[in-house]
Write a protein that holds these residues in place. Structure first.
Motif, PDB file in Angstrom:
ATOM      1  N   UNK A  39       0.757  -1.245   0.035  1.00 60.37           N
ATOM      2  CA  UNK A  39      -0.085  -0.135  -0.076  1.00 60.37           C
ATOM      3  C   UNK A  39       0.751   1.334   0.168  1.00 60.37           C
ATOM      4  N   UNK A  40       0.616   2.240  -0.867  1.00 58.16           N
ATOM      5  CA  UNK A  40       1.308   3.629  -0.882  1.00 58.16           C
ATOM      6  C   UNK A  40       0.206   4.685  -0.487  1.00 58.16           C
ATOM      7  N   UNK A  41       0.416   5.303   0.599  1.00 59.62           N
ATOM      8  CA  UNK A  41      -0.262   6.631   1.145  1.00 59.62           C
ATOM      9  C   UNK A  41       0.425   7.805   0.690  1.00 59.62           C
ATOM     10  N   UNK A  42      -0.534   8.512  -0.130  1.00 57.09           N
ATOM     11  CA  UNK A  42       0.331   9.778  -0.521  1.00 57.09           C
ATOM     12  C   UNK A  42      -0.302  11.042   0.447  1.00 57.09           C
ATOM     13  N   UNK A  43       0.364  11.596   1.298  1.00 59.20           N
ATOM     14  CA  UNK A  43      -0.179  12.710   2.285  1.00 59.20           C
ATOM     15  C   UNK A  43      -0.123  12.261   3.745  1.00 59.20           C
ATOM     16  N   UNK A  44       0.607  13.057   4.371  1.00 57.42           N
ATOM     17  CA  UNK A  44       0.874  12.679   5.893  1.00 57.42           C
ATOM     18  C   UNK A  44      -0.203  13.367   6.701  1.00 57.42           C
ATOM     19  N   UNK A  45      -1.279  13.901   6.238  1.00 60.97           N
ATOM     20  CA  UNK A  45      -2.208  14.563   7.240  1.00 60.97           C
ATOM     21  C   UNK A  45      -2.917  13.612   8.084  1.00 60.97           C
ATOM     22  N   UNK A  46      -4.174  13.928   8.486  1.00 63.55           N
ATOM     23  CA  UNK A  46      -5.150  13.073   9.335  1.00 63.55           C
ATOM     24  C   UNK A  46      -5.707  11.992   8.577  1.00 63.55           C
ATOM     25  N   UNK A  78      -2.177  -4.392   9.783  1.00 64.71           N
ATOM     26  CA  UNK A  78      -2.443  -5.489   9.319  1.00 64.71           C
ATOM     27  C   UNK A  78      -1.481  -6.320   8.847  1.00 64.71           C
ATOM     28  N   UNK A  79      -0.281  -5.830   8.697  1.00 64.38           N
ATOM     29  CA  UNK A  79       0.956  -6.423   8.464  1.00 64.38           C
ATOM     30  C   UNK A  79       1.218  -6.159   6.957  1.00 64.38           C
ATOM     31  N   UNK A  80       0.821  -5.383   6.371  1.00 63.61           N
ATOM     32  CA  UNK A  80       0.998  -4.927   4.831  1.00 63.61           C
ATOM     33  C   UNK A  80       2.378  -4.061   4.932  1.00 63.61           C
ATOM     34  N   UNK A  81       3.204  -4.291   3.886  1.00 63.08           N
ATOM     35  CA  UNK A  81       4.133  -3.236   3.613  1.00 63.08           C
ATOM     36  C   UNK A  81       3.590  -1.937   2.894  1.00 63.08           C
ATOM     37  N   UNK A  82       3.771  -0.974   3.900  1.00 61.99           N
ATOM     38  CA  UNK A  82       3.164   0.335   3.620  1.00 61.99           C
ATOM     39  C   UNK A  82       4.130   1.257   3.731  1.00 61.99           C
ATOM     40  N   UNK A  83       3.877   2.203   2.608  1.00 56.71           N
ATOM     41  CA  UNK A  83       4.772   3.360   2.582  1.00 56.71           C
ATOM     42  C   UNK A  83       3.989   4.784   2.514  1.00 56.71           C
ATOM     43  N   UNK A  84       4.257   5.588   3.428  1.00 55.51           N
ATOM     44  CA  UNK A  84       3.706   6.720   3.502  1.00 55.51           C
ATOM     45  C   UNK A  84       4.646   7.838   2.816  1.00 55.51           C
ATOM     46  N   UNK A  85       4.118   8.458   1.901  1.00 56.15           N
ATOM     47  CA  UNK A  85       4.929   9.679   0.970  1.00 56.15           C
ATOM     48  C   UNK A  85       4.478  10.937   1.493  1.00 56.15           C
ATOM     49  N   UNK A  86       5.237  12.062   2.162  1.00 54.19           N
ATOM     50  CA  UNK A  86       4.696  13.226   2.170  1.00 54.19           C
ATOM     51  C   UNK A  86       5.584  14.261   1.728  1.00 54.19           C
ATOM     52  N   UNK A  87       5.296  15.338   1.798  1.00 48.80           N
ATOM     53  CA  UNK A  87       6.375  16.487   1.368  1.00 48.80           C
ATOM     54  C   UNK A  87       7.299  16.919   2.482  1.00 48.80           C
ATOM     55  N   UNK A 140       1.832  11.470  16.532  1.00 47.77           N
ATOM     56  CA  UNK A 140       1.323  10.925  15.091  1.00 47.77           C
ATOM     57  C   UNK A 140       2.537  10.080  14.546  1.00 47.77           C
ATOM     58  N   UNK A 141       3.800  10.927  14.400  1.00 46.71           N
ATOM     59  CA  UNK A 141       4.742  10.234  13.648  1.00 46.71           C
ATOM     60  C   UNK A 141       5.236   8.685  14.453  1.00 46.71           C
ATOM     61  N   UNK A 142       5.242   8.971  15.772  1.00 43.16           N
ATOM     62  CA  UNK A 142       5.702   7.910  16.747  1.00 43.16           C
ATOM     63  C   UNK A 142       4.850   6.739  16.603  1.00 43.16           C
ATOM     64  N   UNK A 143       3.607   6.980  16.443  1.00 44.27           N
ATOM     65  CA  UNK A 143       2.662   5.958  16.217  1.00 44.27           C
ATOM     66  C   UNK A 143       2.948   4.993  15.128  1.00 44.27           C
ATOM     67  N   UNK A 144       3.196   5.975  13.775  1.00 41.06           N
ATOM     68  CA  UNK A 144       3.213   5.272  12.654  1.00 41.06           C
ATOM     69  C   UNK A 144       4.678   4.503  12.730  1.00 41.06           C
ATOM     70  N   UNK A 145       5.741   4.990  13.419  1.00 45.24           N
ATOM     71  CA  UNK A 145       6.994   4.493  13.551  1.00 45.24           C
ATOM     72  C   UNK A 145       7.037   3.228  14.271  1.00 45.24           C
ATOM     73  N   UNK A 146       6.074   2.960  15.164  1.00 39.47           N
ATOM     74  CA  UNK A 146       5.995   2.066  16.061  1.00 39.47           C
ATOM     75  C   UNK A 146       5.561   0.747  15.306  1.00 39.47           C
ATOM     76  N   UNK A 147       5.049   0.762  14.090  1.00 43.95           N
ATOM     77  CA  UNK A 147       4.411  -0.191  13.363  1.00 43.95           C
ATOM     78  C   UNK A 147       5.876  -0.617  12.504  1.00 43.95           C
ATOM     79  N   UNK A 148       6.253  -2.031  12.619  1.00 38.84           N
ATOM     80  CA  UNK A 148       7.084  -2.368  11.651  1.00 38.84           C
ATOM     81  C   UNK A 148       7.426  -2.302  10.323  1.00 38.84           C
ATOM     82  N   UNK A 149       5.928  -2.598   9.847  1.00 34.91           N
ATOM     83  CA  UNK A 149       5.838  -2.594   8.338  1.00 34.91           C
ATOM     84  C   UNK A 149       5.491  -1.099   7.645  1.00 34.91           C
TER      85      UNK A 149
END
Lengths: 623, 456
Positions: free
Chosen positions: A5-12, A24-33, A104-113
């Motif tokens: 999954x790619x998510x574009x945008x780091x807002x809410x 859910x264990x999916x390799x996920x990439x968040x791209x933000x400016x 918010x960033x910490x929550x995301x970084x706590x997920x290994x995927x």
């Protein structure tokens, strides 16, 4: 490089989408400016409110992040509407903006995927009718099975301060270009909306003597159903009013307003008008209420809620100075109006997947909504479904009768929107059954079954529900005698015979505490106590609405196949055909909500549906 | 599907007349008529709503059928919302039948009863109230009925209905605004007087439902019993009003034992005139029954005609059973043999402001004056009845009663909480929706934003 999954945008919206996909264990990439600005609150520093607070609770029940972050980042909590029934309570927190971002960033970084990437996405790559990759401004393609778009106001954003305008995504950040054009090429239609924000001021230059203070609740309510410790009030808000001087300044400067000179053409939200609009449309009244809200604990900066404006900077300074208590206030950042691209949400399925391109999901402000909570809710549903596409499960669509999130998304994909859409409790036709205190009971069973929340969380809440059920049964079984009750009861609540405790509690003037003391019982947990009260108090009214609710469900359950062909239907007006073919409603209920589609149209569709069913049954028999 | 069929029917009354109107509606309305016109192109090229003269022919034989005029209406700007033709042919039964059968031969379907109106309704050309109004207009058999339908058709009464709905909407707007925006000063100031506002609306609707009861009487035609002592001349008056000998007129007292009724049109109104048993002391059980019936008629009727002989003093039975029971709704016919008689009774009527006429009932020449007198009585009576132009059918009545009950619930709900009140008001609006169209949540929000200055 390939991601699930790619998510574009780091807002809410982006946070929730990537968080749930990663969980859910999916390799996920968040791209933000800008990686340091994940979870930025671009406008006022508050989460929740009427209806919005309810959405935050629902997000929590579905395994989202917003409630948990807010409980910790919040510095001022207030449950609104406590003088009214619990069905319309709404929790609101002022948050420390910096803490919110950090968490918010910490929550995301706590997920290994979950992986983070700073960069600009300029295009969507498609292959065989589905999104297959995103194109970076460097020209590189990053592949993914599902893509979630959540770019907020960044697409071709133009900010206005007075008659000056400049490209911008959020003040101080560049806009995102080319992505709209890439989507348009793929066949997605775009439109333009406007929103605005208020000037910020230096708190040290404010004269609090001329304002009234607004404290948080004595005992704040948490947003999350599984928060570890109770939230704390650590700051206050201030209330003041605009003056007749404010009024004069605005009227004499309308010729420098981008709104009133026609420079801004897009439509803004009516529930959050600029101060220019308020004064022009409603006059001075006896002043328009303004709220000073802290931007955070380790800054003096304050948000001036109610003074959203796109007037020139020098006029803004005059405006601020015309407000009692702000005569000497220093403006730290100007307010501004912003115009941005959005994609009319009727181009989406109720799963938030694009009808144009498979595996491409849209969430948040790009769908024409406003508000952190509305954005987060869509991000969560888009993320759940983007993941489900890969995991092969059934995509999640919530009903209007089970959640505000269901109302939100159904409204968007069925009716579209002409202005930035905000949630109100009155948008929900079944408001009485969508309480903020029982969002867990409404949604956690679904969430647990879909693997969005853990067994521990679910079991812990189940214990609370069981407790409530037990107390309700007790109040149902227990009878209160006149001797035990009438002493001290108000005249209207006097009883003559032994009365069922739950029956007595249904009287408007009787509260749960009266009942508990009469039967010598105590419920220590406030949440359980008030939950039991609300369940009993509303039971009669919910019963009354039952017929309507069942009728509603019947229509929702009358499914229309995705491939149903409207063009060949005889007896429909061309206009109705066009609308039905565009929205492609999933049920007769949804079809009825399409603006302009009449009950007569629906009866035609109904007839064809039953005919089709009949035919398919016959074919099955023949085979 | 049915509405892709092109339908045709005679729209004017059946029978002989100077012209007859035939209507066609549906996608083939133009092409069918075009085929049946000698110079089809002239019809094809004619713009909407232009009247032109054509020769109507039978396309298969080429034989002329009639000389007609025809007008085209392009959907959706027509009564049905579809393409329509109105065709005026000569009004003979044979002509009409021939023209229609040619049209049907070319592919038109005979329209079912009410099908034109139904198509118009389905195509959103008018709402149900409106459709009912022009049906009422066509079917009205009394002047009052016609007037109330007209009022509904012209939208004046619908305006009142919409007014109630708007007031409920405004109430819900205030309640919802108070729920959604608890911190806005502007909103807080107006969230009051809920109960008074609900009661006001409810009472108005209740009055209208009550008036509906009365209009119901008028729709059926009001019943006017003719009462009086035996042998006063009731049956003579009855026969005179009805226009032929229906009651047996006999000089023996007690001839009319049961009531005899007949529906007549007097002064443009439909009324039922009732001849009743004469009032006198009697031992005959059958006659006694008849008298009891007469008394019942008197107490129930909206209007009573009392016939009393000029040459005999008033009996106690007349005094107690007629004058007392029917005061305020009585008109008197003083039957006299010659001009000199009946002066005392006339004086009494004058004093009590009771309309009266002195008339020689057996004289045929007296008929016109009598009929005029009764017509006047009927007219002023019907005029005095308050009727409802809003609640005209059983359907309206049922919904109006539901609304009243729900509003009563709303009055109670004020104490229970604004969200409960709002739920109740939403149900009221749903009921109004069945009468005049739906209110969406969007409407309420629109109303909030235009009324209040919101904007924290």
């Amino acid at each position: 490089m390939k991601f699930d999954v790619i998510v574009v945008g780091g807002g809410h919206a982006g946070i929730e989408a990537s968080y749930i996909a990663g969980k859910r264990g999916l390799r996920t990439l968040l791209i933000t400016s800008h990686l340091d600005l994940i979870g930025q609150m671009s406008c006022n520093p508050a989460i929740g409110g009427i209806a919005k607070g309810n959405i935050v609770r629902e997000i929590d029940a579905l395994g989202g992040a917003m409630a948990k972050i807010t409980d910790v980042a919040g510095i001022h909590f207030k449950m609104l509407n406590q003088t009214k029934g619990m069905a319309v309570w709404g929790n609101r927190a002022q948050a420390d903006k910096k803490t919110y971002r950090t968490l918010a960033r910490k929550v995301l970084e706590s997920q290994p995927m979950i992986f983070l990437l700073q960069g600009l996405v300029v295009g969507i790559v498609s292959e065989g009718g589905r999104a297959s990759a995103v194109m970076m401004d460097s020209g590189e393609e990053i592949q993914a099975t599902s893509v979630v778009l959540a770019m907020g106001t960044f697409l071709n954003g133009v900010a206005h301060i007075g008659l000056t305008s400049f490209p911008c995504g959020r003040l101080g950040e560049p806009p995102s270009k080319y992505l709209t054009e890439s989507l348009t090429e793929l066949g997605v239609q775009s439109g333009r909306l406007k929103t605005g924000t208020s000037p910020r001021i230096d708190g040290r230059t404010v004269d609090h003597q001329k304002m009234s203070v607004q404290h948080g609740d004595a005992k704040p309510w948490p947003f999350s159903f599984s928060s570890e410790r109770p939230p704390e009030n650590r700051s206050v808000c201030w209330i003041t009013k605009s003056s007749s001087e404010t009024h004069k300044i605005i009227l004499s400067n309308l010729d420098r307003s981008p709104l009133y000179t026609g420079k801004i053409k897009s439509r803004g939200p009516r529930y959050c008008p600029s101060i220019e609009d308020k004064v022009v449309r409603f006059g001075e009244r006896d002043g328009h209420t303004l709220f000073l809200e802290p931007e955070g604990l380790d800054t003096n900066e304050m948000y001036l809620n109610g003074l959203s404006t796109s007037l020139p900077f020098d006029v803004q300074v005059l405006l601020v100075h015309s407000v009692p208590g702000l005569e000497r206030a220093e403006v730290t950042r100007p307010g501004y109006g912003i115009e941005y691209d959005f994609f009319p949400p009727t181009q989406l399925w109720p799963t938030l997947e694009s009808k144009v391109l498979k595996n491409l999901f849209f969430a948040g402000q790009i769908n024409g909504t406003s508000g952190y909570e509305e954005a987060a809710a869509q991000g969560l549903i888009a993320g759940i479904n983007a993941a489900e596409k890969i995991l092969g499960g059934e995509l999640l669509v919530l009903g209007r009768e089970t959640s505000y999130i269901g109302v939100l998304i159904d409204d968007l994909v069925t009716k579209g929107t002409q202005e930035p859409y905000r949630m109100f409790t009155s948008r929900a036709e079944h408001r009485l059954v969508l309480r903020q205190d029982d969002a867990d009971e409404r949604l956690m069973p679904i969430a647990y079954q879909k693997g969005l929340i853990s067994k521990e969380v679910f079991d812990a809440r189940k214990r609370v529900w069981n407790l409530k059920t037990e107390y309700k049964r007790r109040l149902f079984d227990e009878k209160i005698s006149p001797e035990n009750w009438n002493n001290g009861a108000s005249a209207s609540s006097v009883i003559r015979t032994k009365t069922q405790a739950s029956q007595l509690l249904k009287r408007p003037e009787v509260g749960i505490d009266d009942i508990l003391s009469a039967i010598g019982e105590e419920i220590e947990d406030r949440e359980v106590r008030l939950g039991v009260e609300a369940d009993i108090k509303y039971s009669g009214f919910v019963e009354k609405e039952k017929e309507r609710l069942e009728q509603f469900r019947r229509m929702e359950n009358e499914a229309i196949p995705e491939t149903f062909e409207y063009q060949s239907l005889q007896g429909l007006l061309a206009e109705s055909k066009a609308k039905l073919s565009q929205i492609r409603p999933r049920s007769l209920g949804q079809a009825l909500r399409i603006p302009g589609v009449t009950p007569a149209d629906i009866s035609v569709v109904m007839m064809y549906l039953s005919k089709q069913k009949h035919v398919s049954r016959e074919t099955t028999v023949n085979q | 599907m049915e509405s892709t069929r092109t339908i045709a029917a005679l729209s004017s009354a059946a029978g002989v007349g100077a012209i007859a109107v035939i209507r066609l509606s549906g996608p083939q309305a133009f092409s069918i008529v075009e085929k049946c016109i000698d110079s089809g192109r002239a019809f094809r090229d004619s713009p909407a709503r232009h009247v032109k003269l054509y020769r109507f022919i039978c396309p298969s034989s080429g034989k002329p059928v009639d000389q007609i005029t025809a007008v085209k209406f392009f959907g959706p700007n027509s009564f049905t919302g579809e393409d329509m033709v109105e065709l005026f042919c000569h009004g003979g039964e044979i002509v009409v039948e021939k023209v229609l059968s040619v049209l049907i031969g070319e592919g038109a379907y005979p329209a079912r009863r009410g099908e034109f109106a139904r198509r118009g309704f389905c195509n959103n050309k008018f709402d149900l109230m409106h459709a009912e109004a022009f049906l009422g207009m066509i079917e009205s058999r009394s002047g009052k009925e016609y007037e109330s339908s007209l009022e509904a058709l012209m939208g004046t009464s619908a305006g009142r209905l919409v007014g109630w709905r708007e007031r409920v909407k405004a109430l819900l707007r205030d309640v919802d605004a108070s729920i959604e925006f608890p911190e806005e000063d502007d909103v807080r100031k107006s969230s009051s007087r809920y109960i008074e506002r609900i009661v006001e609306i409810r009472k108005e609707i209740e009055m209208e439902v009550e008036a509906r009861g009365k209009s119901h009487i008028i729709e059926k035609g009001i019943i006017i019993p003719i009462v009086g002592v035996a042998n006063a001349g009731k049956s003579s008056l009855f026969n005179m009003l009805v226009g032929y000998e229906r009651s047996i007129v006999h000089w023996q007292e007690g001839t009319t034992r049961d009531g005899v009724g007949e529906e007549v049109h007097i002064g443009g109104e439909r009324v039922t005139i009732l001849d009743t048993a004469g009032l006198r002391d009697t031992d005959d059980p059958v006659e006694k029954l008849g008298i009891r019936k007469t008394i019942e008629y008197v107490s129930k009727a909206a209007q009573v005609i009392w016939v009393t002989p000029a040459n005999s003093p008033m009996t106690h039975i007349e005094e107690s059973l007629i004058l007392e029971k029917a005061m305020g709704k009585i008109a008197v016919v003083i039957s006299k043999k010659d001009l000199a008689e009946g002066a005392e009774k006339a004086e009494m009527c004058g004093e009590k402001k009771i309309p009266f006429i002195r008339s020689c009932l057996i004289d045929k020449g007296a008929r016109d004056a009598l009929v005029d007198f009764v017509a006047e009585v009927v007219k002023s009576r019907i005029g005095s009845l308050e009727t409802s132009s809003l609640i005209r059918t059983k359907r309206h009545e049922i919904i109006a009663k539901r609304i009243i009950e729900e509003l009563k619930g709303g009055e109670k709900a004020v104490a229970e909480g604004e969200e409960i009140l709002a739920a109740s008001l939403r149900r009221v609006l749903a009921d109004f929706g069945e009468l005049v169209g739906d209110t969406t949540n969007e409407d309420i929000l629109d109303s909030i934003f235009s009324r209040f200055c919101i904007g924290k």
